[in-house]
Design a protein around this motif. Structure first.
Motif, mmCIF file in Angstrom:
data_model
loop_
_atom_site.group_PDB
_atom_site.id
_atom_site.type_symbol
_atom_site.label_atom_id
_atom_site.label_comp_id
_atom_site.label_asym_id
_atom_site.label_seq_id
_atom_site.Cartn_x
_atom_site.Cartn_y
_atom_site.Cartn_z
ATOM 1 N N GLY A 62 28.957 -22.593 -12.985
ATOM 2 C CA GLY A 62 30.204 -21.638 -13.951
ATOM 3 C C GLY A 62 29.316 -21.313 -14.939
ATOM 4 N N ILE A 63 28.516 -21.955 -15.820
ATOM 5 C CA ILE A 63 27.803 -21.556 -16.842
ATOM 6 C C ILE A 63 27.212 -20.293 -16.829
ATOM 7 N N LEU A 64 26.490 -20.174 -15.571
ATOM 8 C CA LEU A 64 25.631 -19.107 -15.339
ATOM 9 C C LEU A 64 26.456 -17.980 -15.147
ATOM 10 N N ARG A 65 27.724 -18.165 -14.452
ATOM 11 C CA ARG A 65 28.707 -16.900 -14.118
ATOM 12 C C ARG A 65 29.345 -16.579 -15.532
ATOM 13 N N PHE A 66 29.939 -17.413 -16.245
ATOM 14 C CA PHE A 66 30.648 -17.017 -17.506
ATOM 15 C C PHE A 66 29.868 -16.533 -18.619
ATOM 16 N N TRP A 67 28.606 -17.073 -18.851
ATOM 17 C CA TRP A 67 27.770 -16.699 -19.805
ATOM 18 C C TRP A 67 27.607 -15.321 -19.781
ATOM 19 N N ARG A 68 28.153 -14.616 -20.934
ATOM 20 C CA ARG A 68 27.716 -13.034 -21.346
ATOM 21 C C ARG A 68 28.441 -12.170 -20.201
ATOM 22 N N LEU A 69 29.739 -12.667 -19.605
ATOM 23 C CA LEU A 69 30.622 -12.263 -18.637
ATOM 24 C C LEU A 69 30.657 -10.821 -19.087
ATOM 25 N N THR A 70 30.930 -10.495 -20.354
ATOM 26 C CA THR A 70 31.522 -9.070 -20.696
ATOM 27 C C THR A 70 30.301 -8.034 -20.531
ATOM 28 N N GLU A 71 29.234 -8.656 -20.506
ATOM 29 C CA GLU A 71 28.179 -7.638 -20.314
ATOM 30 C C GLU A 71 27.921 -7.018 -18.915
ATOM 31 N N PRO A 72 27.622 -5.807 -18.955
ATOM 32 C CA PRO A 72 27.514 -4.724 -19.823
ATOM 33 C C PRO A 72 29.107 -4.543 -20.182
ATOM 34 N N LYS A 73 29.265 -3.890 -21.307
ATOM 35 C CA LYS A 73 30.465 -3.468 -21.823
ATOM 36 C C LYS A 73 30.913 -2.038 -21.059
ATOM 37 N N GLY A 74 32.217 -1.969 -20.893
ATOM 38 C CA GLY A 74 32.766 -1.036 -20.024
ATOM 39 C C GLY A 74 32.776 -1.220 -18.632
ATOM 40 N N ILE A 75 33.338 -0.184 -17.930
ATOM 41 C CA ILE A 75 33.435 -0.271 -16.453
ATOM 42 C C ILE A 75 31.988 0.271 -15.921
ATOM 43 N N TYR A 76 31.627 -0.426 -14.814
ATOM 44 C CA TYR A 76 30.697 0.153 -14.205
ATOM 45 C C TYR A 76 30.586 -0.114 -12.639
ATOM 46 N N PHE A 77 29.954 0.948 -11.944
ATOM 47 C CA PHE A 77 30.011 0.851 -10.204
ATOM 48 C C PHE A 77 31.701 0.945 -9.874
ATOM 49 N N ASP A 78 31.899 0.114 -8.835
ATOM 50 C CA ASP A 78 33.234 0.351 -8.428
ATOM 51 C C ASP A 78 34.523 -0.325 -9.177
ATOM 52 N N GLU A 79 34.061 -1.030 -10.282
ATOM 53 C CA GLU A 79 35.103 -1.341 -11.273
ATOM 54 C C GLU A 79 35.766 -0.056 -11.683
ATOM 55 N N VAL A 80 35.615 0.973 -11.704
ATOM 56 C CA VAL A 80 36.322 2.293 -11.846
ATOM 57 C C VAL A 80 37.365 2.628 -11.033
ATOM 58 N N TYR A 81 37.496 1.876 -9.609
ATOM 59 C CA TYR A 81 38.687 1.829 -8.951
ATOM 60 C C TYR A 81 39.551 0.761 -8.994
ATOM 61 N N TYR A 82 38.793 -0.513 -8.709
ATOM 62 C CA TYR A 82 39.787 -1.637 -8.807
ATOM 63 C C TYR A 82 40.135 -2.142 -10.106
ATOM 64 N N THR A 83 39.603 -1.858 -11.214
ATOM 65 C CA THR A 83 40.133 -2.129 -12.592
ATOM 66 C C THR A 83 41.576 -1.448 -12.667
ATOM 67 N N LYS A 84 41.551 -0.068 -12.283
ATOM 68 C CA LYS A 84 42.822 0.619 -12.600
ATOM 69 C C LYS A 84 43.963 0.183 -11.537
ATOM 70 N N ASP A 85 43.506 0.037 -10.077
ATOM 71 C CA ASP A 85 44.199 -0.389 -9.260
ATOM 72 C C ASP A 85 45.045 -1.706 -9.631
ATOM 73 N N ALA A 86 44.163 -2.817 -10.237
ATOM 74 C CA ALA A 86 44.654 -4.095 -10.662
ATOM 75 C C ALA A 86 45.832 -3.502 -11.862
ATOM 76 N N TRP A 87 45.661 -2.889 -12.690
ATOM 77 C CA TRP A 87 46.501 -2.407 -13.723
ATOM 78 C C TRP A 87 47.912 -2.001 -13.246
ATOM 79 N N GLY A 88 47.750 -1.058 -12.141
ATOM 80 C CA GLY A 88 48.909 -0.446 -11.438
ATOM 81 C C GLY A 88 49.849 -1.694 -10.846
ATOM 82 N N LEU A 89 48.986 -2.664 -10.041
ATOM 83 C CA LEU A 89 49.757 -3.796 -9.854
ATOM 84 C C LEU A 89 50.311 -4.533 -10.423
ATOM 85 N N MET A 90 49.825 -4.790 -11.713
ATOM 86 C CA MET A 90 50.274 -5.630 -12.839
ATOM 87 C C MET A 90 51.560 -5.020 -13.378
#
Length: 528
Positions: free
Chosen positions: A20-48
């Motif tokens: 857990g420490i390894l995975r949550f440490w600096r989790l917000t890096e890199p900033k912004g959307i990268y790779f396929d986050e461009v699809y799934y983050t918007k899909d998640a927003w639509g569901l929400m």
């Protein structure tokens, strides 16, 4: 099971804490959307916000997406808690934490569940923690736990289903042993005393009733001896079917593991009845286990999969929701048309029509032939904090730990030999689980595929390595020298896994390093 119950839990939680420490440490890096986050983050927003995926190009109307919604619902819950970027680009809270938190949580849970499952499988807290550490320090699992895409949800749900499968095996065998022992304790007709008269009625009627009861009991006992006793409700089998259905609600490819686990479960049932002394164990499994087995592995996963589409069913704006008009039948026709469109998309996603520079063939996954670069930035000296005269590099590369993937692939041969020689059920589990998640991809060689599709293979590679480590350690009655050599070998291997993870960490976590350091980590041309 090991007797160190408290120590077993504390050790598993310690391994999970490290993960857990390894995975949550600096989790917000890199900033912004990268790779396929461009699809799934918007899909998640639509569901929400709407209950269905919204067209991200104009922020209105339904979005056509090609994966089921459950993984995106997990991301939507995470975004609701921590933040998101809406369709217009407005930032709310901490968006990177919002769309990556669920991935990190599931990636950490996977380590805990696999640790406990391996402990149960190998009856050793040490081997359980060994398996957990291998998963915790694998590069691909680490990277997938820190990006807002679907594969970590698929793998974790499959690991939970695996845990339920193993628990059901132990539960079923224990219940079968208890009922077989109870059956053996029941006196036969020759051992019984004549039943006493209950009074009332004639002696002839009482004799006939006693004879009928004895006949029925004798027939039931004969069936139990021939097939083995009935086992009744099996809650862990129900749970396995549920989580396998949920995995299909993340990606359709969960179906392959469902088929493999289902075959393995009924084979284990027949083996358990043979061990218990049933005269016809295969027929016994077919007659006494298959009806409930079918319910757990067919209608239950289907119902669970359909439940993941609840947002589409209960709202009016989803893609193809009213393609055939209104009403119950029209709704189902629209949903089926949507599934057909998804299938056609994947069917035509080929290397000829949709080539990609990071695509790879399934067999190359096992040797890490073509990892996937998710993010790259190469600032020059003096830019973005770069202090190296030759320039710097900052990358997120989806690559496995060589010590896990290469050794795990070699251990598949050990598992095959172990199953052939000893019919070891753990080796069968590794082989069936691996094959059901790997071989289907080989059937579609023209498909555009990527290394991260191999993530569901990882738990079975880890369990294969763990089984091999158990062989190296030797049985408890082995000589001290044998145990010492085995322990040193396993310990040195685990240290190598950790050191390799540390060495590759900068290119797994977008840590800025000199360009020369990045090049040193590119061992093969396919890694660039």
């Amino acid at each position: 099971m090991p007797s160190d119950r408290l120590a077993g839990w504390l050790a598993a939680l310690a391994v999970t804490l490290v993960a857990g420490i390894l995975r949550f440490w600096r989790l917000t890096e890199p900033k912004g959307i990268y790779f396929d986050e461009v699809y799934y983050t918007k899909d998640a927003w639509g569901l929400m916000t709407h209950g269905y995926e919204v067209d991200s190009k104009n922020c209105v109307g339904p979005g056509y997406v090609v994966h089921p919604p459950l993984g995106k619902w997990f991301m939507a819950a995470s975004e609701k808690l921590f933040g998101y970027t809406d369709c217009s680009g407005a930032v709310h809270g901490s968006p990177e934490l919002g769309w990556r938190f669920a991935s990190a949580l599931f990636g950490t849970i996977a380590v805990l569940v696999l640790t406990r499952t391996a402990r149960r499988m190998f009856r050793s807290t040490i081997l359980g923690c060994f398996a957990g550490l291998l998963l915790a320090f694998d590069g691909l699992e680490f990277v997938q736990s820190r990006i807002g895409i679907l594969d970590i949800f698929l793998m974790t749900l499959l690991i939970v289903a695996l845990a339920c499968l193993v628990l059901d095996r132990d539960y079923g065998r224990s219940k079968l042993a208890d009922r077989t022992a109870a059956l053996a304790a029941v006196p036969t007709d020759e051992d019984r005393d004549a039943p006493p008269s209950a009074g009332g009625g004639t002696a002839v009627e009482e004799a006939l009733g006693a004879r009928d009861r004895a006949t029925r009991e004798r027939a039931a006992r004969e069936r139990d001896v021939r097939y083995g006793p009935k086992l009744g409700l099996r809650p862990w089998r129900l749970a396995a079917g549920f989580f396998l259905g949920a995995s299909m609600g993340v990606k359709w490819s969960g179906l392959y593991t469902l088929l493999g686990f289902a075959v393995l479960a009924i084979a284990w049932d027949a083996g358990a009845r043979r061990t218990a002394g049933a005269r016809q164990p295969i027929l016994g499994a077919l007659r006494r286990d298959v009806p409930a087995w079918f319910g757990c592995y067919v209608p239950l996963p289907i119902a669970t999969f359909l439940a993941t589409w609840t947002g589409w069913f209960v709202t009016d704006g989803g893609y193809d929701r009213h393609a055939y008009g209104n009403g119950f039948v029209a709704m189902w026709r629209g949903w089926w048309a949507y599934q057909d469109a998804i299938f056609n998309f994947h069917e035509h996603l080929t290397t000829r029509t949709s080539p990609h520079p990071a695509q790879s063939a399934p067999f190359s996954w096992l040797v890490l032939g073509r990892p996937v670069p998710y993010y790259y930035d190469g600032p020059a000296y003096g830019q973005k904090g770069c202090t190296s005269a030759g320039g710097c590099s900052r990358e997120v590369l989806a690559i496995g730990n060589p010590a896990v993937w290469w050794v795990g692939t070699a251990c598949l041969v050990v598992m095959l030999a172990l199953w052939v020689v000893r019919r070891d059920w753990r080796a069968a589990l590794v082989l069936v689980g691996f094959a059901s998640s790997f071989l289907p991809w080989e059937l579609v060689p023209s498909r555009t595929m990527f290394f991260f599709y191999a993530l569901p293979l990882l738990p079975f590679l880890v369990l294969g390595i763990t089984a091999t480590a158990g062989l190296a350690l030797g049985p408890r009655e082995a000589s001290d020298t044998r145990r010492l050599v085995g322990a040193l070998s396993v310990g040195v291997y685990l240290i190598a896994v950790v050191l390799l993870f540390a060495y590759f960490y900068p290119i797994l976590a977008a840590q800025q390093i000199p360009l020369s350091g990045w090049r040193a980590r590119m061992w093969f041309p396919g890694w660039i």
